[in-house]
Design a protein around this motif. Structure first.
Motif, PDB file in Angstrom:
ATOM      1  N   ASN A 182       0.796  -1.228   0.000  1.00  0.00           N
ATOM      2  CA  ASN A 182       0.000   0.000   0.000  1.00  0.00           C
ATOM      3  C   ASN A 182       0.826   1.276   0.000  1.00  0.00           C
ATOM      4  O   ASN A 182       0.409   2.267  -0.592  1.00  0.00           O
ATOM      5  N   SER A 183       1.955   1.311   0.660  1.00  0.00           N
ATOM      6  CA  SER A 183       2.747   2.541   0.752  1.00  0.00           C
ATOM      7  C   SER A 183       3.777   2.619  -0.369  1.00  0.00           C
ATOM      8  O   SER A 183       4.533   1.673  -0.598  1.00  0.00           O
ATOM      9  N   ALA A 184       3.829   3.776  -1.012  1.00  0.00           N
ATOM     10  CA  ALA A 184       4.831   3.990  -2.067  1.00  0.00           C
ATOM     11  C   ALA A 184       6.240   4.129  -1.500  1.00  0.00           C
ATOM     12  O   ALA A 184       7.209   4.129  -2.254  1.00  0.00           O
ATOM     13  N   PHE A 185       6.363   4.243  -0.177  1.00  0.00           N
ATOM     14  CA  PHE A 185       7.683   4.353   0.451  1.00  0.00           C
ATOM     15  C   PHE A 185       8.265   2.994   0.830  1.00  0.00           C
ATOM     16  O   PHE A 185       9.468   2.884   1.027  1.00  0.00           O
ATOM     17  N   ILE A 186       7.433   1.972   0.962  1.00  0.00           N
ATOM     18  CA  ILE A 186       7.882   0.664   1.446  1.00  0.00           C
ATOM     19  C   ILE A 186       8.362  -0.193   0.276  1.00  0.00           C
ATOM     20  O   ILE A 186       7.627  -0.433  -0.676  1.00  0.00           O
ATOM     21  N   GLY A 187       9.616  -0.637   0.351  1.00  0.00           N
ATOM     22  CA  GLY A 187      10.173  -1.505  -0.679  1.00  0.00           C
ATOM     23  C   GLY A 187      10.506  -0.790  -1.976  1.00  0.00           C
ATOM     24  O   GLY A 187      10.678  -1.445  -3.007  1.00  0.00           O
ATOM     25  N   SER A 193      -3.692   6.998   1.529  1.00  0.00           N
ATOM     26  CA  SER A 193      -3.582   7.199   2.968  1.00  0.00           C
ATOM     27  C   SER A 193      -2.302   6.579   3.530  1.00  0.00           C
ATOM     28  O   SER A 193      -1.582   7.210   4.312  1.00  0.00           O
ATOM     29  N   THR A 194      -2.011   5.356   3.149  1.00  0.00           N
ATOM     30  CA  THR A 194      -0.832   4.672   3.681  1.00  0.00           C
ATOM     31  C   THR A 194       0.447   5.377   3.258  1.00  0.00           C
ATOM     32  O   THR A 194       1.380   5.524   4.051  1.00  0.00           O
ATOM     33  N   THR A 195       0.502   5.849   2.022  1.00  0.00           N
ATOM     34  CA  THR A 195       1.674   6.591   1.548  1.00  0.00           C
ATOM     35  C   THR A 195       1.833   7.891   2.330  1.00  0.00           C
ATOM     36  O   THR A 195       2.946   8.243   2.749  1.00  0.00           O
ATOM     37  N   ILE A 196       0.740   8.612   2.550  1.00  0.00           N
ATOM     38  CA  ILE A 196       0.818   9.867   3.309  1.00  0.00           C
ATOM     39  C   ILE A 196       1.252   9.608   4.741  1.00  0.00           C
ATOM     40  O   ILE A 196       2.122  10.307   5.273  1.00  0.00           O
ATOM     41  N   ARG A 197       0.684   8.620   5.372  1.00  0.00           N
ATOM     42  CA  ARG A 197       1.052   8.311   6.759  1.00  0.00           C
ATOM     43  C   ARG A 197       2.529   7.924   6.868  1.00  0.00           C
ATOM     44  O   ARG A 197       3.238   8.393   7.755  1.00  0.00           O
TER      45      ARG A 197
END
Length: 185
Positions: A91-96, A123-127
């Motif tokens: 979900n997060s664009a920052f993870i992996g 939401s997950t990317t923003i958080r």
């Protein structure tokens, strides 16, 4: 904090064709494509950086799997030559991914996110970005989400899900802005 728009990176998240498929529940925001495309046009006109995010599902049979028709960007959301893309499988664009490194190399101060779906990948990317120290902004009217089962036999409307997530994100994790505000900036 004042926004330095010359150091603001636009982050379109998962603007992909799969979300128009019958397998997905009802969405609500008929203006999502128009608002998202207006932001991309403005960023391109001003020479500001854009980093496109695409969900490349690793789930067998997913409509978001690489090579599937649904994995393609929606018309007009394809990166132009020289515009980077981050491929994510969560979900997060920052993870992996190397998104954080790319932002640092650009000298970014602010990250403006929009896309599908407000309550999940946006939401997950923003958080995650806020927790990593980025000044996150949400172009809320350039987002869309789906109605979902409430776990008790009913359904929560897409509009209610969007409103709750925008309120939560704005209270704790980001600044909420409109497409019109960003285009004027």
């Amino acid at each position: 904090m004042t926004v330095d728009y010359e150091r603001a990176v636009l982050l379109p998240i998962d603007m992909q064709q799969a979300f128009d498929g019958e397998a997905w529940p009802r969405r609500w925001n008929k203006a999502v494509d128009g608002n998202g495309l207006a932001l991309i046009r403005r960023w391109r006109e001003t020479g500001r950086p854009i980093i496109h995010v695409r969900h490349d599902s690793v789930t067998k049979g997913s409509s978001l799997a690489p090579g599937s028709a649904g994995n393609r960007f929606r018309p007009g959301f394809e990166p132009l030559a020289g515009e980077p893309m981050v491929s994510k499988s969560v979900n997060s664009a920052f993870i992996g991914t190397d998104l954080d490194l790319r932002l640092r190399r650009l000298g970014a101060r602010h990250v403006i996110a929009f896309g599908i779906s407000t309550d999940m990948c946006v939401s997950t990317t923003i958080r995650t970005g806020a927790n990593m120290g980025w000044d996150m902004m949400l172009a809320a009217d350039a987002c869309d989400c789906f109605e979902l089962p409430d776990g008790m036999g009913g359904t929560i409307s897409a509009e209610a899900i969007h409103a709750a997530h925008v309120a939560t994100l704005g209270f704790e994790f980001c600044r909420v802005v409109t497409t019109a505000e960003l285009i004027r900036a």
